[in-house]
Design a protein around this motif. Structure first.
Motif, PDB file in Angstrom:
ATOM      1  N   ILE A   1      65.764   8.145  75.526  1.00  0.00           N
ATOM      2  CA  ILE A   1      64.703   9.140  75.706  1.00  0.00           C
ATOM      3  C   ILE A   1      65.078  10.354  74.858  1.00  0.00           C
ATOM      4  CG2 ILE A   1      63.453  10.580  77.346  1.00  0.00           C
ATOM      5  CD1 ILE A   1      64.063   8.602  79.506  1.00  0.00           C
ATOM      6  N   MET A   2      64.695  10.339  73.574  1.00  0.00           N
ATOM      7  CA  MET A   2      64.834  11.475  72.673  1.00  0.00           C
ATOM      8  C   MET A   2      66.227  12.115  72.681  1.00  0.00           C
ATOM      9  SD  MET A   2      61.112  13.224  73.320  1.00  0.00           S
ATOM     10  CE  MET A   2      61.500  14.623  72.295  1.00  0.00           C
ATOM     11  N   GLY A   3      67.298  11.312  72.657  1.00  0.00           N
ATOM     12  CA  GLY A   3      68.645  11.855  72.566  1.00  0.00           C
ATOM     13  C   GLY A   3      69.194  12.432  73.844  1.00  0.00           C
ATOM     14  N   VAL A   4      68.478  12.338  74.952  1.00  0.00           N
ATOM     15  CA  VAL A   4      68.982  12.778  76.247  1.00  0.00           C
ATOM     16  C   VAL A   4      69.218  11.526  77.086  1.00  0.00           C
ATOM     17  CG1 VAL A   4      68.567  14.128  78.325  1.00  0.00           C
ATOM     18  CG2 VAL A   4      67.716  14.952  76.122  1.00  0.00           C
ATOM     19  N   PHE A   5      70.474  11.282  77.424  1.00  0.00           N
ATOM     20  CA  PHE A   5      70.852  10.103  78.178  1.00  0.00           C
ATOM     21  C   PHE A   5      70.974  10.484  79.651  1.00  0.00           C
ATOM     22  CE2 PHE A   5      71.917   9.511  73.866  1.00  0.00           C
ATOM     23  CZ  PHE A   5      71.955   8.149  73.606  1.00  0.00           C
ATOM     24  N   THR A   6      70.194   9.836  80.504  1.00  0.00           N
ATOM     25  CA  THR A   6      70.147  10.193  81.925  1.00  0.00           C
ATOM     26  C   THR A   6      70.763   9.100  82.783  1.00  0.00           C
ATOM     27  OG1 THR A   6      68.134  11.471  81.565  1.00  0.00           O
ATOM     28  CG2 THR A   6      68.626  10.861  83.834  1.00  0.00           C
ATOM     29  N   TYR A   7      71.647   9.521  83.684  1.00  0.00           N
ATOM     30  CA  TYR A   7      72.371   8.616  84.567  1.00  0.00           C
ATOM     31  C   TYR A   7      72.068   9.042  86.002  1.00  0.00           C
ATOM     32  CZ  TYR A   7      76.595   6.524  86.704  1.00  0.00           C
ATOM     33  OH  TYR A   7      77.462   5.816  87.482  1.00  0.00           O
TER      34      TYR A   7
ATOM     35  N   LYS B   1      74.169   2.960  96.724  1.00  0.00           N
ATOM     36  CA  LYS B   1      72.962   2.166  96.908  1.00  0.00           C
ATOM     37  C   LYS B   1      72.299   1.800  95.592  1.00  0.00           C
ATOM     38  CE  LYS B   1      68.535   2.258  99.346  1.00  0.00           C
ATOM     39  NZ  LYS B   1      67.623   3.077 100.141  1.00  0.00           N
ATOM     40  N   LYS B   2      72.213   2.750  94.674  1.00  0.00           N
ATOM     41  CA  LYS B   2      71.454   2.500  93.458  1.00  0.00           C
ATOM     42  C   LYS B   2      71.987   3.360  92.328  1.00  0.00           C
ATOM     43  CE  LYS B   2      66.755   2.826  91.596  1.00  0.00           C
ATOM     44  NZ  LYS B   2      65.399   3.286  91.866  1.00  0.00           N
ATOM     45  N   THR B   3      72.099   2.777  91.173  1.00  0.00           N
ATOM     46  CA  THR B   3      72.448   3.528  89.987  1.00  0.00           C
ATOM     47  C   THR B   3      71.493   3.136  88.883  1.00  0.00           C
ATOM     48  OG1 THR B   3      74.768   3.483  90.600  1.00  0.00           O
ATOM     49  CG2 THR B   3      74.279   4.045  88.335  1.00  0.00           C
ATOM     50  N   SER B   4      70.911   4.086  88.211  1.00  0.00           N
ATOM     51  CA  SER B   4      70.098   3.767  87.045  1.00  0.00           C
ATOM     52  C   SER B   4      70.429   4.738  85.944  1.00  0.00           C
ATOM     53  CB  SER B   4      68.603   3.817  87.364  1.00  0.00           C
ATOM     54  OG  SER B   4      68.213   5.116  87.673  1.00  0.00           O
ATOM     55  N   ILE B   5      70.458   4.239  84.720  1.00  0.00           N
ATOM     56  CA  ILE B   5      70.793   5.077  83.587  1.00  0.00           C
ATOM     57  C   ILE B   5      69.706   4.937  82.538  1.00  0.00           C
ATOM     58  CG2 ILE B   5      72.479   5.521  81.763  1.00  0.00           C
ATOM     59  CD1 ILE B   5      74.570   4.304  83.499  1.00  0.00           C
ATOM     60  N   SER B   6      69.211   6.048  82.038  1.00  0.00           N
ATOM     61  CA  SER B   6      68.283   6.002  80.915  1.00  0.00           C
ATOM     62  C   SER B   6      69.090   6.345  79.679  1.00  0.00           C
ATOM     63  CB  SER B   6      67.158   7.008  81.107  1.00  0.00           C
ATOM     64  OG  SER B   6      66.436   6.706  82.272  1.00  0.00           O
ATOM     65  N   LEU B   7      69.385   5.346  78.858  1.00  0.00           N
ATOM     66  CA  LEU B   7      70.212   5.560  77.688  1.00  0.00           C
ATOM     67  C   LEU B   7      69.615   4.893  76.460  1.00  0.00           C
ATOM     68  CD1 LEU B   7      73.834   5.115  79.119  1.00  0.00           C
ATOM     69  CD2 LEU B   7      72.718   7.205  78.529  1.00  0.00           C
ATOM     70  N   ILE B   8      70.439   4.197  75.707  1.00  0.00           N
ATOM     71  CA  ILE B   8      69.982   3.646  74.440  1.00  0.00           C
ATOM     72  C   ILE B   8      69.209   2.355  74.655  1.00  0.00           C
ATOM     73  CG2 ILE B   8      72.026   2.292  73.864  1.00  0.00           C
ATOM     74  CD1 ILE B   8      71.776   3.681  71.034  1.00  0.00           C
ATOM     75  N   SER B   9      68.506   1.900  73.619  1.00  0.00           N
ATOM     76  CA  SER B   9      67.523   0.838  73.803  1.00  0.00           C
ATOM     77  C   SER B   9      68.108  -0.571  73.881  1.00  0.00           C
ATOM     78  CB  SER B   9      66.509   0.885  72.660  1.00  0.00           C
ATOM     79  OG  SER B   9      67.199   0.751  71.430  1.00  0.00           O
ATOM     80  N   HIS B  10      69.113  -0.737  74.696  1.00  0.00           N
ATOM     81  CA  HIS B  10      69.635  -2.046  75.067  1.00  0.00           C
ATOM     82  C   HIS B  10      69.572  -2.088  76.575  1.00  0.00           C
ATOM     83  CE1 HIS B  10      71.109  -2.707  71.030  1.00  0.00           C
ATOM     84  NE2 HIS B  10      71.692  -1.528  71.067  1.00  0.00           N
ATOM     85  N   HIS B  11      69.521  -3.264  77.159  1.00  0.00           N
ATOM     86  CA  HIS B  11      69.470  -3.365  78.614  1.00  0.00           C
ATOM     87  C   HIS B  11      70.694  -4.110  79.113  1.00  0.00           C
ATOM     88  CE1 HIS B  11      65.419  -1.757  79.114  1.00  0.00           C
ATOM     89  NE2 HIS B  11      65.201  -2.285  77.925  1.00  0.00           N
ATOM     90  N   TYR B  12      71.402  -3.478  80.046  1.00  0.00           N
ATOM     91  CA  TYR B  12      72.589  -4.073  80.629  1.00  0.00           C
ATOM     92  C   TYR B  12      72.368  -4.195  82.131  1.00  0.00           C
ATOM     93  CZ  TYR B  12      74.682  -2.402  76.280  1.00  0.00           C
ATOM     94  OH  TYR B  12      74.950  -2.144  74.975  1.00  0.00           O
ATOM     95  N   ASN B  13      72.667  -5.325  82.685  1.00  0.00           N
ATOM     96  CA  ASN B  13      72.629  -5.495  84.130  1.00  0.00           C
ATOM     97  C   ASN B  13      74.044  -5.797  84.606  1.00  0.00           C
ATOM     98  OD1 ASN B  13      69.840  -5.193  84.464  1.00  0.00           O
ATOM     99  ND2 ASN B  13      69.507  -7.280  83.783  1.00  0.00           N
TER     100      ASN B  13
ATOM    101  N   THR C   1      72.926  14.612  73.406  1.00  0.00           N
ATOM    102  CA  THR C   1      73.706  14.157  72.268  1.00  0.00           C
ATOM    103  C   THR C   1      73.421  14.945  70.999  1.00  0.00           C
ATOM    104  OG1 THR C   1      72.065  12.471  71.705  1.00  0.00           O
ATOM    105  CG2 THR C   1      73.814  11.821  73.199  1.00  0.00           C
ATOM    106  N   ILE C   2      74.402  14.923  70.090  1.00  0.00           N
ATOM    107  CA  ILE C   2      74.275  15.545  68.772  1.00  0.00           C
ATOM    108  C   ILE C   2      74.095  14.422  67.747  1.00  0.00           C
ATOM    109  CG2 ILE C   2      75.471  16.896  66.997  1.00  0.00           C
ATOM    110  CD1 ILE C   2      77.007  18.269  69.313  1.00  0.00           C
ATOM    111  N   GLY C   3      73.093  14.534  66.899  1.00  0.00           N
ATOM    112  CA  GLY C   3      72.865  13.534  65.863  1.00  0.00           C
ATOM    113  C   GLY C   3      72.536  12.170  66.429  1.00  0.00           C
ATOM    114  N   ASN C   4      73.159  11.149  65.847  1.00  0.00           N
ATOM    115  CA  ASN C   4      72.883   9.765  66.251  1.00  0.00           C
ATOM    116  C   ASN C   4      73.897   9.209  67.235  1.00  0.00           C
ATOM    117  OD1 ASN C   4      70.592   9.531  64.570  1.00  0.00           O
ATOM    118  ND2 ASN C   4      71.926   9.173  62.804  1.00  0.00           N
ATOM    119  N   PHE C   5      74.667  10.080  67.870  1.00  0.00           N
ATOM    120  CA  PHE C   5      75.685   9.617  68.811  1.00  0.00           C
ATOM    121  C   PHE C   5      75.038   8.852  69.957  1.00  0.00           C
ATOM    122  CE2 PHE C   5      78.244  10.368  72.686  1.00  0.00           C
ATOM    123  CZ  PHE C   5      79.421   9.743  72.285  1.00  0.00           C
TER     124      PHE C   5
END
Length: 196
Positions: free
Chosen positions: A37-43, A4-16, A160-164
């Motif tokens: 969000i501070m190096g934590v990528f949420t899916y 039904k729905k997928t949302s990801i909080s990741l890096i500062s680009h927007h993909y649709n 994530t570790i560092g700037n990954f």
């Protein structure tokens, strides 16, 4: 099964990504939003299926160590309990099949709530962390849908570790693997209605 729905909080680009419908009884619909969000990528992903929560939970979570290598051996070869009794604090080693790009990971069970159909674990070791992730945590919650099926909500967090940064291709690959595993479990239960 219906995503039904997928949302990801990741890096500062927007993909649709476009909504898609497949010709079989599996139909997918998803939307992905990405920000950092501070190096934590949420899916986050929501899946709807006609299988009741107790059957999905029993098959995928409680008996998944045996069932998953049986129904998708090309993806997961073995699941071994190497510490604990399967409950919180337990450690499992998952060896991937020949069709996987990775060799193995170790999971730590964080929570197991059989009454409320909640399960969470962390990937704490293995080449799937790519030496760029401290850990990955997953939380799965199942609830009854109005038609007697299930609504499965899952949240994945990549530390994530560092700037990954997670790439668009990695996002798509992760979504496909998660939905593929759920789809395989659903197909098995539909083909074996007396199981679980």
């Amino acid at each position: 099964m219906y995503i039904k729905k997928t949302s990801i909080s990741l890096i500062s680009h927007h993909y649709n990504f476009p909504r898609t419908n497949q010709p079989s009884f599996f139909s997918f619909q998803y939307f992905i939003n990405i920000k950092i969000i501070m190096g934590v990528f949420t899916y986050e992903m929501e899946v709807i299926t006609k299988i009741p929560p107790v059957k999905i939970f029993n098959a995928l979570i409680l008996d998944g160590d045996k069932l998953i290598p049986k129904i998708v051996p090309q993806a997961i070869k073995t699941v071994e309990l190497i510490e604990g009794d399967g409950g919180p604090g337990s450690i499992k080693k998952i060896t991937f099949g020949e069709g996987s790009q990775f060799d193995y990971v170790k999971h730590k069970v964080e929570a197991l709530d059989k009454e409320n159909f909640i399960y969470s674990y962390s990937v704490i070791e293995g080449d799937a962390l790519m030496k760029s992730l401290e850990k990955i945590t997953y939380e799965i919650k199942l609830a009854s849908s109005a038609d007697g099926g299930s609504i499965c909500k899952s949240i994945s967090k990549y530390y994530t570790i560092g700037n990954f940064a997670i790439t668009e291709e990695q996002i798509k690959a992760g979504k496909e693997k998660s939905s593929g595993l759920f789809k395989a479990t659903e197909a098995y239960l539909l083909a074996n209605p007396d199981a679980y």
